[in-house]
Design an enzyme around this catalytic site. Structure first.
Site, PDB file in Angstrom:
ATOM      1  CD  GLN A 136      33.815  44.339  27.402  1.00 44.56           C
ATOM      2  OE1 GLN A 136      34.228  45.133  26.561  1.00 44.56           O
ATOM      3  NE2 GLN A 136      34.244  43.085  27.454  1.00 44.56           N
ATOM      4  N   GLY A 137      31.118  45.444  31.715  1.00 47.11           N
ATOM      5  CA  GLY A 137      31.099  44.719  32.977  1.00 47.11           C
ATOM      6  C   GLY A 137      31.013  43.217  32.792  1.00 47.11           C
ATOM      7  CB  SER A 139      36.317  40.525  34.949  1.00 42.87           C
ATOM      8  OG  SER A 139      36.947  40.135  33.761  1.00 42.87           O
ATOM      9  CB  SER A 171      38.351  49.087  30.923  1.00 44.21           C
ATOM     10  OG  SER A 171      39.270  48.038  31.067  1.00 44.21           O
ATOM     11  CD  GLU A 254      37.843  42.937  25.137  1.00 42.84           C
ATOM     12  OE1 GLU A 254      38.589  43.160  26.096  1.00 42.84           O
ATOM     13  OE2 GLU A 254      36.682  42.517  25.261  1.00 42.84           O
ATOM     14  CB  SER A 376      44.657  34.862  30.016  1.00 40.79           C
ATOM     15  OG  SER A 376      44.191  33.540  29.782  1.00 40.79           O
TER      16      SER A 376
END
Length: 392
Positions: A136-137, A139, A171, A254, A376
């Site tokens: 998963q791209g 960030s 990841s 997620e 976050s």
């Protein structure tokens, strides 16, 4: 259409969730070699990926991993309850984690709901079988929690797009065949309204993947550089300019449904670490017993909150801002389980260890970052404050 679309589920796979679960439990009780190999502690992440991929192949070929996915896309029908039952049973019988197949429950639902149907029918069976894996791209070096500031650009070119940019903390990219990339098709000033999601083949010319070794010694993360990478228009996920909607669909899984899957393996981690009860030197309870109690309570909270989200998903309702609660509770549980693990066996922090202890140390070090990845803790609290509590 998928080459695996073979019609209705056979035998016990055709039954309800209880029938399916009972049959799967019996299959696991026979200790299939692929399961035994994947369930053993494996410190090497590359070896762990290989073992999990082989287990997924067997689960797919036996039909277990196909139940819960639409027949049109290589599945055997049924909903998410079958998938939840499969992963929970795997954890209960000794599997330590989903590893990089966590993305099955994060990305695959979005590919089915928002991707091109012919593309999804082609890639999902390979994903379910472990033949191809996904990353998963989102960030970037200057766009982490603020996805609206993504700078990777996709420019229309003929019957497709050309993508250039950098993604960071991606990841499982080192082990993946595909990456769901969020890129800018509008102006920088358009912020979230100018984003589009693409399924990028990481084997394409112009893609470079550089592994990032984490503090726990694994190379789960990577930096992905895209230089003039061509992507066919059929690999756009959602609408052009609709990438924000795709991202929110992914994050709902997620931060929401994934909590159910993950907490099953945290229970497994907790039980694997239990040793025969011992008393403190003064005859009273050990200090770490309190941490064990906290971990169990935190896991119970995750189970309750994520069960609500799963129930909503079964009825076809996607989790909204309330998924932030599950994300917060899951992060707390992950850290409390590992706090107890270290307190119960302080030798994890130093020295040489067997494979079981080495994996437990990896888990502990990874647990320190769970309040950051996937949004976050501060972003989750902000979501709850603004979108649920309606605070100014």
């Amino acid at each position: 259409m998928s080459e695996f679309n073979a019609g209705s589920a056979p035998g016990p796979l055709a039954g309800d969730v209880h029938t399916y679960t009972a049959a799967f439990e019996a299959w696991l009780a026979a200790r299939p070699p692929a399961f035994v190999a994947a369930a053993r502690p494996i410190p090497s992440y590359a070896e762990r990926v290989a073992a999990m991929s082989e287990l997924m192949r067997v689960l797919f070929d036996e039909g277990w991993a196909r139940r819960g996915w639409p027949e049109e896309f290589g599945g055997l029908g049924g909903g998410i309850a079958y998938r939840a039952a499969m992963w929970e049973a795997l954890a209960r019988h000794g599997l330590g984690a989903m590893a990089l197949f966590e993305h099955l429950e994060i990305l695959a639902p979005t590919l089915l709901a928002m991707g091109r149907r012919d593309f999804a029918a082609r890639v999902l069976p390979r994903f379910l079988r472990g033949d191809e894996r996904w990353s998963q791209g989102f960030s970037e070096p200057e766009a982490g929690s603020d996805l609206a500031s993504v700078r990777t650009r996709a420019t229309a070119d003929g019957d497709g797009y050309v993508i250039s940019g950098r993604k960071i903390w991606t990841s499982w990219a080192r082990y993946a065949s595909w990456c769901l990339v969020l890129a800018r098709t509008g102006t920088r000033e358009s912020r979230h309204r100018g984003l589009t999601a693409f399924a990028v083949d990481l084997r394409s010319p112009g893609v470079e993947v550089r592994a990032i070794e984490q503090a726990n010694g694994t190379d789960e993360l990577a930096e992905v550089t895209l230089e003039g990478v061509r992507v066919p228009s059929g690999q756009v996920v959602g609408e052009v300019g609709g990438g924000w909607k795709v991202a929110m669909h992914i994050l709902a899984h997620e931060r929401g449904t994934f909590a159910w899957f993950r907490h099953c393996f945290l229970y497994r981690q907790l039980f694997d670490g239990l040793r025969p009860a011992a008393e403190a030197e003064d005859g009273g309870p050990r200090a770490e017993d309190g941490l064990l109690g906290e971990a169990l309570l935190d896991l119970a909270a995750v189970r309750a909150s994520s069960h609500v989200v799963m129930d909503r998903y079964v009825t076809g309702t996607l989790a909204g801002p309330e998924a932030a609660f599950s994300k917060l509770l899951l992060a707390a549980a992950e850290q409390s389980v590992n706090d107890w693990s270290l307190a119960d066996d302080t030798d994890l922090a130093i020295g040489l260890q067997d494979e079981h202890a080495a994996v437990r140390r990896q888990d502990y070090l990874f647990s320190r970052i769970v309040t950051v990845y996937g949004g976050s803790q501060q972003m989750q609290l902000d979501t709850i404050a603004k979108q649920i509590l309606r605070l100014p």
